[in-house]
Design a protein around this motif. Sequence first.
Motif, short mmCIF file in Angstrom:
data_model
loop_
_atom_site.label_atom_id
_atom_site.label_comp_id
_atom_site.label_asym_id
_atom_site.label_seq_id
_atom_site.Cartn_x
_atom_site.Cartn_y
_atom_site.Cartn_z
N GLU A 8 27.86 -16.18 98.86
CA GLU A 8 26.61 -15.58 98.38
C GLU A 8 25.52 -16.62 98.10
N GLN A 9 25.87 -17.71 97.44
CA GLN A 9 24.88 -18.74 97.12
C GLN A 9 24.29 -19.38 98.39
N ASP A 10 25.15 -19.71 99.34
CA ASP A 10 24.68 -20.35 100.57
C ASP A 10 23.89 -19.37 101.45
N ARG A 11 24.32 -18.12 101.48
CA ARG A 11 23.60 -17.10 102.24
C ARG A 11 22.20 -16.89 101.64
N ASN A 12 22.11 -16.85 100.33
CA ASN A 12 20.83 -16.70 99.65
C ASN A 12 19.91 -17.88 99.98
N LEU A 13 20.46 -19.08 99.99
CA LEU A 13 19.66 -20.27 100.32
C LEU A 13 19.15 -20.19 101.75
#
Length: 160
Positions: A21-26
């Motif tokens: 989730e964090q990397d996809r958001n970035l």
Amino acid sequence: MKKVEIVATFLEYDSKEELNEQDRNLMEKAIEIRKTAYAPYSKFKVGAALLLEDGTIVQGSNQENAAYPSGLCAERTAIFYANAIHPGKRILKLAISASSDLKVTDQPIPPCGACRQSILEYETKQKEPIEMFFMGAEGVVRYSPSLINILPFHFDKDSM
């Protein structure tokens, strides 16, 4: 003569949906800012998003100028802005997305040489790697655990 083998290791994801989730958001922030790129000459738009140690996300897009090479790439726009506005904060991750109005960009597009050198400067300065994710407008996302992984023979302050 001595033969030395240098190997760079990358992870590849079939799409940004496979990222956590964090990397996809970035990456989505990189895609979002890519749409603000000023690229009337090359028609090549790039967006970059940095994750700082405090959770702040800093974005940048490429900015062209008729007097080449006066413009600035997205990666350097973001990294210079981050250092100017958030001095001393470590950069944990960098996501890059590139697209072209002239052709489909469905393969990962890494940073150019000038951007690699600039990212390396901050990786060296903070004495910690900057994780990197890069992709075209769609499709495969490539991951590198550090800039040095994609630039094994690099020039930094220890070279001088």
